[in-house]
Design a protein around this motif. Structure first.
Motif, mmCIF file in Angstrom:
data_model
loop_
_atom_site.group_PDB
_atom_site.id
_atom_site.type_symbol
_atom_site.label_atom_id
_atom_site.label_comp_id
_atom_site.label_asym_id
_atom_site.label_seq_id
_atom_site.Cartn_x
_atom_site.Cartn_y
_atom_site.Cartn_z
ATOM 1 N N SER A 1 52.784 33.403 32.483
ATOM 2 C CA SER A 1 51.806 34.157 33.270
ATOM 3 C C SER A 1 52.444 34.911 34.437
ATOM 4 O O SER A 1 51.732 35.444 35.281
ATOM 5 C CB SER A 1 50.734 33.209 33.804
ATOM 6 O OG SER A 1 51.328 32.252 34.665
ATOM 7 N N PHE A 2 53.759 34.952 34.492
ATOM 8 C CA PHE A 2 54.454 35.625 35.593
ATOM 9 C C PHE A 2 55.565 36.509 35.028
ATOM 10 O O PHE A 2 56.038 36.301 33.911
ATOM 11 C CB PHE A 2 55.027 34.602 36.584
ATOM 12 C CG PHE A 2 55.840 33.519 35.922
ATOM 13 C CD1 PHE A 2 55.232 32.332 35.538
ATOM 14 C CD2 PHE A 2 57.190 33.690 35.669
ATOM 15 C CE1 PHE A 2 55.971 31.329 34.904
ATOM 16 C CE2 PHE A 2 57.927 32.696 35.052
ATOM 17 C CZ PHE A 2 57.306 31.513 34.664
ATOM 18 N N ALA A 3 55.961 37.504 35.820
ATOM 19 C CA ALA A 3 57.009 38.443 35.404
ATOM 20 C C ALA A 3 58.355 37.745 35.310
ATOM 21 O O ALA A 3 58.621 36.781 36.034
ATOM 22 C CB ALA A 3 57.095 39.588 36.412
ATOM 23 N N GLY A 4 59.186 38.237 34.419
ATOM 24 C CA GLY A 4 60.518 37.667 34.307
ATOM 25 C C GLY A 4 61.249 38.188 33.091
ATOM 26 O O GLY A 4 60.757 39.070 32.382
ATOM 27 N N ALA A 5 62.428 37.648 32.868
ATOM 28 C CA ALA A 5 63.249 38.021 31.720
ATOM 29 C C ALA A 5 64.157 36.856 31.382
ATOM 30 O O ALA A 5 64.554 36.087 32.268
ATOM 31 C CB ALA A 5 64.078 39.257 32.037
ATOM 32 N N TRP A 6 64.479 36.728 30.105
ATOM 33 C CA TRP A 6 65.484 35.773 29.664
ATOM 34 C C TRP A 6 66.689 36.571 29.206
ATOM 35 O O TRP A 6 66.560 37.514 28.410
ATOM 36 C CB TRP A 6 64.959 34.910 28.524
ATOM 37 C CG TRP A 6 64.072 33.784 28.981
ATOM 38 C CD1 TRP A 6 63.498 33.606 30.196
ATOM 39 C CD2 TRP A 6 63.663 32.683 28.176
ATOM 40 N NE1 TRP A 6 62.748 32.457 30.202
ATOM 41 C CE2 TRP A 6 62.829 31.868 28.967
ATOM 42 C CE3 TRP A 6 63.898 32.310 26.860
ATOM 43 C CZ2 TRP A 6 62.253 30.694 28.493
ATOM 44 C CZ3 TRP A 6 63.318 31.150 26.388
ATOM 45 C CH2 TRP A 6 62.511 30.344 27.200
ATOM 46 N N LEU A 7 67.844 36.198 29.730
ATOM 47 C CA LEU A 7 69.088 36.868 29.385
ATOM 48 C C LEU A 7 69.940 35.929 28.549
ATOM 49 O O LEU A 7 70.153 34.773 28.912
ATOM 50 C CB LEU A 7 69.803 37.302 30.661
ATOM 51 C CG LEU A 7 68.946 38.244 31.505
ATOM 52 C CD1 LEU A 7 69.527 38.412 32.893
ATOM 53 C CD2 LEU A 7 68.793 39.585 30.816
ATOM 54 N N ALA B 1 54.262 20.864 28.211
ATOM 55 C CA ALA B 1 54.511 21.341 26.843
ATOM 56 C C ALA B 1 54.618 22.860 26.867
ATOM 57 O O ALA B 1 53.827 23.534 27.530
ATOM 58 C CB ALA B 1 53.380 20.906 25.918
ATOM 59 N N VAL B 2 55.614 23.381 26.159
ATOM 60 C CA VAL B 2 55.795 24.826 26.011
ATOM 61 C C VAL B 2 55.873 25.102 24.509
ATOM 62 O O VAL B 2 56.951 25.283 23.944
ATOM 63 C CB VAL B 2 57.061 25.325 26.732
ATOM 64 C CG1 VAL B 2 57.147 26.849 26.685
ATOM 65 C CG2 VAL B 2 57.109 24.827 28.165
ATOM 66 N N PRO B 3 54.712 25.095 23.830
ATOM 67 C CA PRO B 3 54.701 25.226 22.371
ATOM 68 C C PRO B 3 55.391 26.486 21.855
ATOM 69 O O PRO B 3 56.047 26.454 20.821
ATOM 70 C CB PRO B 3 53.213 25.246 22.011
ATOM 71 C CG PRO B 3 52.506 24.701 23.194
ATOM 72 C CD PRO B 3 53.370 24.959 24.386
ATOM 73 N N SER B 4 55.263 27.600 22.587
ATOM 74 C CA SER B 4 55.872 28.838 22.110
ATOM 75 C C SER B 4 57.393 28.791 22.117
ATOM 76 O O SER B 4 58.042 29.576 21.444
ATOM 77 C CB SER B 4 55.389 30.029 22.949
ATOM 78 O OG SER B 4 55.752 29.856 24.300
ATOM 79 N N GLY C 1 66.310 39.217 25.962
ATOM 80 C CA GLY C 1 65.745 38.816 24.682
ATOM 81 C C GLY C 1 64.398 38.143 24.798
ATOM 82 O O GLY C 1 63.749 38.169 25.849
ATOM 83 N N LYS C 2 63.997 37.534 23.706
ATOM 84 C CA LYS C 2 62.679 36.898 23.579
ATOM 85 C C LYS C 2 62.456 35.873 24.689
ATOM 86 O O LYS C 2 63.348 35.103 25.040
ATOM 87 C CB LYS C 2 62.577 36.233 22.210
ATOM 88 C CG LYS C 2 61.222 35.652 21.934
ATOM 89 C CD LYS C 2 61.138 35.067 20.541
ATOM 90 C CE LYS C 2 59.772 34.426 20.333
ATOM 91 N NZ LYS C 2 59.660 33.804 19.026
ATOM 92 N N ARG C 3 61.219 35.876 25.196
ATOM 93 C CA ARG C 3 60.800 34.981 26.276
ATOM 94 C C ARG C 3 59.375 34.544 25.997
ATOM 95 O O ARG C 3 58.552 35.358 25.570
ATOM 96 C CB ARG C 3 60.876 35.753 27.599
ATOM 97 C CG ARG C 3 60.364 35.033 28.817
ATOM 98 C CD ARG C 3 60.524 35.970 30.049
ATOM 99 N NE ARG C 3 59.996 35.363 31.240
ATOM 100 C CZ ARG C 3 58.811 35.649 31.768
ATOM 101 N NH1 ARG C 3 58.034 36.560 31.212
ATOM 102 N NH2 ARG C 3 58.405 35.044 32.860
ATOM 103 N N PRO C 4 59.042 33.267 26.224
ATOM 104 C CA PRO C 4 57.648 32.847 26.037
ATOM 105 C C PRO C 4 56.706 33.677 26.894
ATOM 106 O O PRO C 4 57.106 34.248 27.914
ATOM 107 C CB PRO C 4 57.653 31.384 26.486
ATOM 108 C CG PRO C 4 59.058 30.932 26.272
ATOM 109 C CD PRO C 4 59.908 32.146 26.599
ATOM 110 N N ASP C 5 55.451 33.703 26.522
ATOM 111 C CA ASP C 5 54.440 34.507 27.205
ATOM 112 C C ASP C 5 53.943 33.774 28.448
ATOM 113 O O ASP C 5 52.818 33.272 28.493
ATOM 114 C CB ASP C 5 53.291 34.812 26.240
ATOM 115 C CG ASP C 5 52.294 35.795 26.822
ATOM 116 O OD1 ASP C 5 51.144 35.781 26.365
ATOM 117 O OD2 ASP C 5 52.659 36.557 27.724
#
Length: 127
Positions: A38-44, A100-103, A32-36
């Motif tokens: 700067s590295f590859a990845g995924a949120w499950l 801070a992770v505003p997204s 699903g949705k993941r913040p933008d």
């Protein structure tokens, strides 16, 4: 500060696609949705919560026998009371990094336990 729950685990992998497939096929999670970042990845996701965060690594970062080979990068807690928590860290002389992770609507405090494990505590950014 009050801890509410374990929020997620973060796992480094050189086989990002295979890991996504395994967590979705075997454990029934969904990507699903993941913040933008700067590295590859995924949120499950399990239900509505992103509980497994995968970080894609290549080359030396995936090598065995070095700190970079670490698979479990950190674990995180969701919490409230960020100001009090930061005061406690400062008064106890605990080194930390505030990010801070505003997204994602979060402020994260990155700390290490006595064994050096990376822990972060996530607070809503609107506290």
């Amino acid at each position: 500060m009050q801890i509410h729950k374990l929020d997620h685990v973060n796992v480094r992998t050189a086989r990002l696609d295979a890991m996504i497939d395994w967590y979705t096929d075997i454990l029934g999670m969904r990507s699903g949705k993941r913040p933008d970042f700067s590295f590859a990845g995924a949120w499950l996701y399990a239900a509505e919560s992103p509980v497994v965060h995968l970080v894609g690594v290549e080359g030396e970062d995936a090598g065995v026998g070095s700190e970079a080979a670490l698979k479990l990068e950190h674990f995180a807690f969701a919490a409230t009371g960020a100001a009090l928590f930061e005061q406690q860290l400062q008064s106890r002389g605990v080194p930390y990094e505030r990010t801070a992770v505003p997204s994602a609507g979060l402020v994260q405090y990155h700390i290490r336990d006595p064994d050096g494990n990376h822990v972060h505590v996530d607070f809503p950014d609107n506290e």
